[in-house]
Design a protein around this motif. Structure first.
Motif, short mmCIF file in Angstrom:
data_model
loop_
_atom_site.label_atom_id
_atom_site.label_comp_id
_atom_site.label_asym_id
_atom_site.label_seq_id
_atom_site.Cartn_x
_atom_site.Cartn_y
_atom_site.Cartn_z
N GLN A 170 0.84 -1.32 -0.09
CA GLN A 170 0.09 -0.08 -0.19
C GLN A 170 1.11 1.38 0.04
O GLN A 170 1.97 1.28 0.57
N ALA A 171 0.18 2.51 -0.38
CA ALA A 171 0.79 3.70 -0.34
C ALA A 171 1.12 4.17 1.00
O ALA A 171 -0.01 3.73 1.92
N PRO A 172 2.11 4.75 1.41
CA PRO A 172 2.06 5.27 3.07
C PRO A 172 1.00 6.22 3.09
O PRO A 172 1.00 6.91 4.55
N VAL A 173 0.43 6.91 2.26
CA VAL A 173 -0.83 7.89 2.70
C VAL A 173 -1.97 7.42 1.90
O VAL A 173 -2.01 6.77 0.96
N LEU A 174 -3.03 8.10 2.08
CA LEU A 174 -4.42 7.89 1.41
C LEU A 174 -4.34 8.60 -0.07
O LEU A 174 -3.41 9.20 0.06
N PRO A 175 -5.03 8.25 -1.02
CA PRO A 175 -6.10 7.12 -0.94
C PRO A 175 -5.53 5.57 -1.07
O PRO A 175 -4.45 5.57 -1.28
N ARG A 176 -6.44 4.83 -0.42
CA ARG A 176 -5.95 3.24 -0.68
C ARG A 176 -6.99 2.51 -1.35
O ARG A 176 -7.95 1.92 -0.63
N PRO A 177 -7.21 2.78 -2.88
CA PRO A 177 -8.27 2.07 -3.71
C PRO A 177 -8.39 0.44 -3.53
O PRO A 177 -9.41 0.01 -3.42
N ASP A 178 -7.18 -0.25 -3.06
CA ASP A 178 -7.35 -1.27 -2.83
C ASP A 178 -8.19 -1.72 -1.62
O ASP A 178 -8.72 -2.94 -1.67
N LEU A 179 -8.29 -1.20 -0.41
CA LEU A 179 -9.08 -1.21 0.64
C LEU A 179 -10.40 -0.73 0.22
O LEU A 179 -11.27 -1.69 0.66
N LYS A 180 -10.69 -0.01 -0.58
CA LYS A 180 -11.98 0.74 -0.87
C LYS A 180 -12.62 -0.42 -1.81
O LYS A 180 -13.86 -0.37 -1.39
N ALA A 181 -11.75 -1.02 -2.48
CA ALA A 181 -12.38 -2.20 -3.29
C ALA A 181 -13.03 -3.37 -2.47
O ALA A 181 -13.79 -3.89 -2.85
#
Ligand SMILES: N[C@@H](CCC(=O)N[C@@H](CS)C(=O)NCC(=O)O)C(=O)O
Length: 333
Positions: free
Chosen positions: A38-49
């Motif tokens: 994951q990226a160290p900052v938002l957004p995190r589309p993988d979790l949104k999914a």
């Protein structure tokens, strides 16, 4: 657990000290797993999914169950992969292990440690990172704010080093529970101090070094030695892209079956109640919504998403707020 990589997918980024707790645990046990970086900052589309708003790292999926918070993740790995578990076995040692967890996470030692990130660090000149961390912690991350906090943070961390040197490690033992290899109690005690030790400029070396705290620094070195060996022997984590990880999770079966509702829980919640849940110490602006399908003294479990495609998301019971969602005074069930 069935499925590739033991059905495990770890969501993390490599410099997250909380994620390291889990990575170290998996490495020390040689458990095969997949990871979704994951990226160290938002957004995190993988979790949104997945339908998850919870913003903190790490999260760990086992099958179609997703666990938030490293405390709960470690507990679940102990429970669901009991062969060769790293946790203490008798009540006294369990108490030490638990107190160490509470000390570092809930009583705020790590929070103090995070205030020792040097204000000169390049990352803190990145307005995107600073804004993101202000969202996470609800405190200013300006250079002035950080510098103002430093003396108190330093006093707290020094007292942590002193505590370890003069109590748990005082008799010259190799590991916290006097075992012949590191256990979960070592992970619970060491991660904050190891992180600070590796963070350039965080510790003033004239005050905090092997000179003042020889046992603590020798323990950190010993731990890293064992860890490097374990990592070299453990299976290499399989790296998954977000969409592949999500498909794996959605297609898996549930890792846990009998989830009941604790009738004695102070909130008096019913099975299936529509609730929202969020951490109260940091990342509190990011709420998850779903139907309550499990509640115990250890965790709250929501079904998030549709009946067929949804997942179960688990949160620790402590440090989180659960709110019933109502429409005109009626629960939206
Ligand atoms: N109590 C949580 C704390 C997790 C936490 O604060 N993680 C940090 C990373 S080390 C985080 O999420 N930072 C903000 C972010 O990455 O979104 C746990 O044990 O997992």
């Amino acid at each position: 657990m069935d499925g590739p990589n033991n059905g495990i997918v770890l969501y993390h980024y490599s410099f997250s000290p909380y994620a390291r707790r889990v990575i170290w645990y998996l490495a020390l046990r040689g458990i095969d797993y997949a990871e979704c970086k994951q990226a160290p900052v938002l957004p995190r589309p993988d979790l949104k999914a997945l339908g998850i708003n919870y913003r903190r790292i790490p999260l760990l999926a086992i099958g179609r169950d997703v666990y938030c918070d490293s405390r709960l993740i470690l507990r679940k790995l102990e429970e669901l992969f009991p062969d060769g578990a790293l946790g203490a076995s008798n009540p006294e040692e369990k108490a030490i292990q638990k107190f160490l967890e509470i000390w570092a996470v809930e009583s705020g030692v790590f929070n103090r440690a995070s205030q020792l990130i040097p204000s000169s660090m390049p990352l803190l000149n990145d307005p995107k990172f600073v804004k993101d961390r202000e969202d996470l912690t609800s405190r200013p991350w300006s250079k002035e704010g950080i510098d103002a906090n430093r003396p108190e943070a330093l006093a707290a961390i020094r007292s942590g080093f002193q505590f370890l040197e003069s109590t748990l490690l005082a008799d010259g033992r190799d590991w916290v529970l006097k075992t012949d290899r590191p256990t979960l109690a070592d992970i619970e005690a060491i991660w904050t101090f190891d992180w600070l030790n590796g963070l350039k400029g965080a510790l003033p070396r004239d005050l905090i070094s092997a000179k003042q705290y020889p046992k603590v620094f020798a323990w950190i070195e010993r731990f890293n030695g064992v860890l490097q060996k374990a990592k070299a022997q453990a299976p290499k984590p399989t790296s998954l892209k977000g969409d592949v990880a999500a498909q794996r999770i959605f297609n898996a079966s549930f890792a846990e079956k009998d989830l009941g509702i604790d009738q004695a829980d102070p909130l008096g919640l019913r099975q299936g109640a529509l609730v929202e849940i969020y951490p109260i110490d940091s990342g509190s602006r990011h709420h998850d919504t779903g139907h309550l399908i499990g509640l115990s003294q250890d965790e709250a479990v929501l079904h998030i998403g549709s009946e067929e495609k949804g997942i179960r998301v688990h949160y620790p019971r402590t440090g989180f707020r659960i709110k019933t969602l109502t429409v005109g005074g009626e629960s939206k069930l």
